[in-house]
Design a protein around this motif. Structure first.
Motif, PDB file in Angstrom:
ATOM      1  N   LEU A  56      40.207  15.180  63.425  1.00 39.16           N
ATOM      2  CA  LEU A  56      40.535  16.593  63.571  1.00 39.16           C
ATOM      3  C   LEU A  56      40.567  16.980  65.045  1.00 39.16           C
ATOM      4  CD1 LEU A  56      38.126  16.362  61.033  1.00 39.16           C
ATOM      5  CD2 LEU A  56      39.539  18.340  60.457  1.00 39.16           C
ATOM      6  N   PHE A  57      41.624  17.688  65.425  1.00 39.39           N
ATOM      7  CA  PHE A  57      41.822  18.122  66.805  1.00 39.39           C
ATOM      8  C   PHE A  57      41.746  19.644  66.875  1.00 39.39           C
ATOM      9  CE2 PHE A  57      43.643  13.964  66.666  1.00 39.39           C
ATOM     10  CZ  PHE A  57      43.499  13.436  67.941  1.00 39.39           C
ATOM     11  N   GLY A  58      40.922  20.138  67.793  1.00 41.60           N
ATOM     12  CA  GLY A  58      40.781  21.576  67.970  1.00 41.60           C
ATOM     13  C   GLY A  58      39.518  22.104  67.319  1.00 41.60           C
ATOM     14  N   ARG A  59      38.888  23.071  67.974  1.00 44.17           N
ATOM     15  CA  ARG A  59      37.612  23.601  67.486  1.00 44.17           C
ATOM     16  C   ARG A  59      37.736  24.202  66.091  1.00 44.17           C
ATOM     17  NH1 ARG A  59      33.083  24.205  70.042  1.00 44.17           N
ATOM     18  NH2 ARG A  59      34.114  23.724  72.026  1.00 44.17           N
ATOM     19  N   GLU A  60      38.861  24.891  65.823  1.00 41.74           N
ATOM     20  CA  GLU A  60      39.029  25.504  64.505  1.00 41.74           C
ATOM     21  C   GLU A  60      39.038  24.451  63.407  1.00 41.74           C
ATOM     22  OE1 GLU A  60      41.110  25.794  67.004  1.00 41.74           O
ATOM     23  OE2 GLU A  60      41.278  27.898  67.614  1.00 41.74           O
ATOM     24  N   TRP A  61      39.625  23.298  63.711  1.00 38.53           N
ATOM     25  CA  TRP A  61      39.725  22.227  62.722  1.00 38.53           C
ATOM     26  C   TRP A  61      38.416  21.465  62.568  1.00 38.53           C
ATOM     27  CZ3 TRP A  61      43.840  21.008  59.532  1.00 38.53           C
ATOM     28  CH2 TRP A  61      44.988  21.788  59.719  1.00 38.53           C
ATOM     29  N   THR A  62      37.739  21.164  63.671  1.00 37.00           N
ATOM     30  CA  THR A  62      36.485  20.420  63.556  1.00 37.00           C
ATOM     31  C   THR A  62      35.422  21.248  62.836  1.00 37.00           C
ATOM     32  OG1 THR A  62      35.843  21.141  65.788  1.00 37.00           O
ATOM     33  CG2 THR A  62      36.908  18.993  65.588  1.00 37.00           C
ATOM     34  N   LYS A  63      35.459  22.575  63.000  1.00 36.18           N
ATOM     35  CA  LYS A  63      34.505  23.439  62.304  1.00 36.18           C
ATOM     36  C   LYS A  63      34.728  23.420  60.796  1.00 36.18           C
ATOM     37  CE  LYS A  63      33.797  27.565  63.932  1.00 36.18           C
ATOM     38  NZ  LYS A  63      34.075  28.904  64.540  1.00 36.18           N
ATOM     39  N   LYS A  64      35.964  23.146  60.383  1.00 38.51           N
ATOM     40  CA  LYS A  64      36.307  23.153  58.963  1.00 38.51           C
ATOM     41  C   LYS A  64      36.288  21.758  58.340  1.00 38.51           C
ATOM     42  CE  LYS A  64      37.520  27.578  58.344  1.00 38.51           C
ATOM     43  NZ  LYS A  64      37.050  28.442  57.252  1.00 38.51           N
ATOM     44  N   ALA A  65      35.823  20.762  59.078  1.00 32.06           N
ATOM     45  CA  ALA A  65      35.910  19.373  58.610  1.00 32.06           C
ATOM     46  C   ALA A  65      35.260  19.178  57.246  1.00 32.06           C
ATOM     47  CB  ALA A  65      35.283  18.436  59.633  1.00 32.06           C
TER      48      ALA A  65
END
Length: 225
Positions: free
Chosen positions: A50-59
């Motif tokens: 996952l790339f980007g803070r929004e995506w890593t938070k939703k992993a």
């Protein structure tokens, strides 16, 4: 900066962290990058990144579905890591195919597993493998996992190949070890391939070498909702 989900077919010999670090240096310096579930270095297959803070938070929510693996276990030898990278700790007789088939039903549904000492699970803030490499053995934790199906594929003595669909957090190495012990044998993994995570399959993944040859990443820019 890239933002989204990348499906990588991890090669043997790489840690999940090494794959993430390499892709981050190549394509996303300064960006938040993470992966959706550790694969052991000897394992291959689907590694969501996952790339980007929004995506890593939703992993955890994006990748919370079941996982599927195909694995080969070698009967007759147990190692301290429960895979081919470890030191031999036990030698046992090998079972008949019928014994393996009969044991599968005992390992479906909710089961309890030991968390292996050679793993990335944390103890007092450090991965357990840091302790194991120093010969220190913290009290082993256990966890409940769900085995949705465990399917026999073939037995070319002493090697059995199986397919498992399971919940996140399942240690396939421990599943193989415990299955062998259940039939008065012992075993270790010699191959492990993750073929599905949630709704994504390894058929959709990109080999690491092909990603490094490109100028951009083939990200899945799906809704985060």
């Amino acid at each position: 900066m890239p933002k989204g989900l990348l499906l990588v077919d991890k090669p043997c010999g790489w840690t999940s962290f090494e794959v993430v670090s390499l892709l981050k240096r190549r394509f996303a310096k300064g960006e938040k990058v993470g992966h959706g579930g550790t694969l052991d270095p000897f394992a291959t297959g689907l590694l969501p990144i996952l790339f980007g803070r929004e995506w890593t938070k939703k992993a955890s929510s994006l990748l919370k579905g079941e996982k599927e693996y195909v694995f080969t276990m070698r009967f007759g030898v147990e190692t301290d890591t429960c895979d081919l990278t470890g030191r031999v700790v036990k030698v046992c007789p090998v079972p008949e195919e019928s014994q393996i088939r009969d044991a599968l039903s005992s390992f479906t549904g909710r089961i309890r597993q030991e968390v292996p000492l050679f793993s990335a699970a944390k103890f007092r803030g450090k991965p357990l493998y840091c302790y194991a490499r120093k010969g220190i053995a913290p009290t082993q934790k256990t966890r409940d996992v769900e085995i949705n199906s465990l399917e026999f594929i073939e037995y070319l003595c002493p090697d059995a190949t199986l397919r498992v669909r399971c919940s996140g957090g399942t240690y396939v190495r421990i599943l193989a070890r415990d299955l062998a012990r259940n039939i008065n044998s012992c075993a270790h993994l010699i191959a492990l391939r993750r073929i599905k995570v949630s709704r994504w399959t390894v058929d959709e993944a990109h080999p690491l070498w092909s990603l490094l040859e490109g100028e951009s990443l083939p990200l899945l820019e799906e809704s985060l909702c």
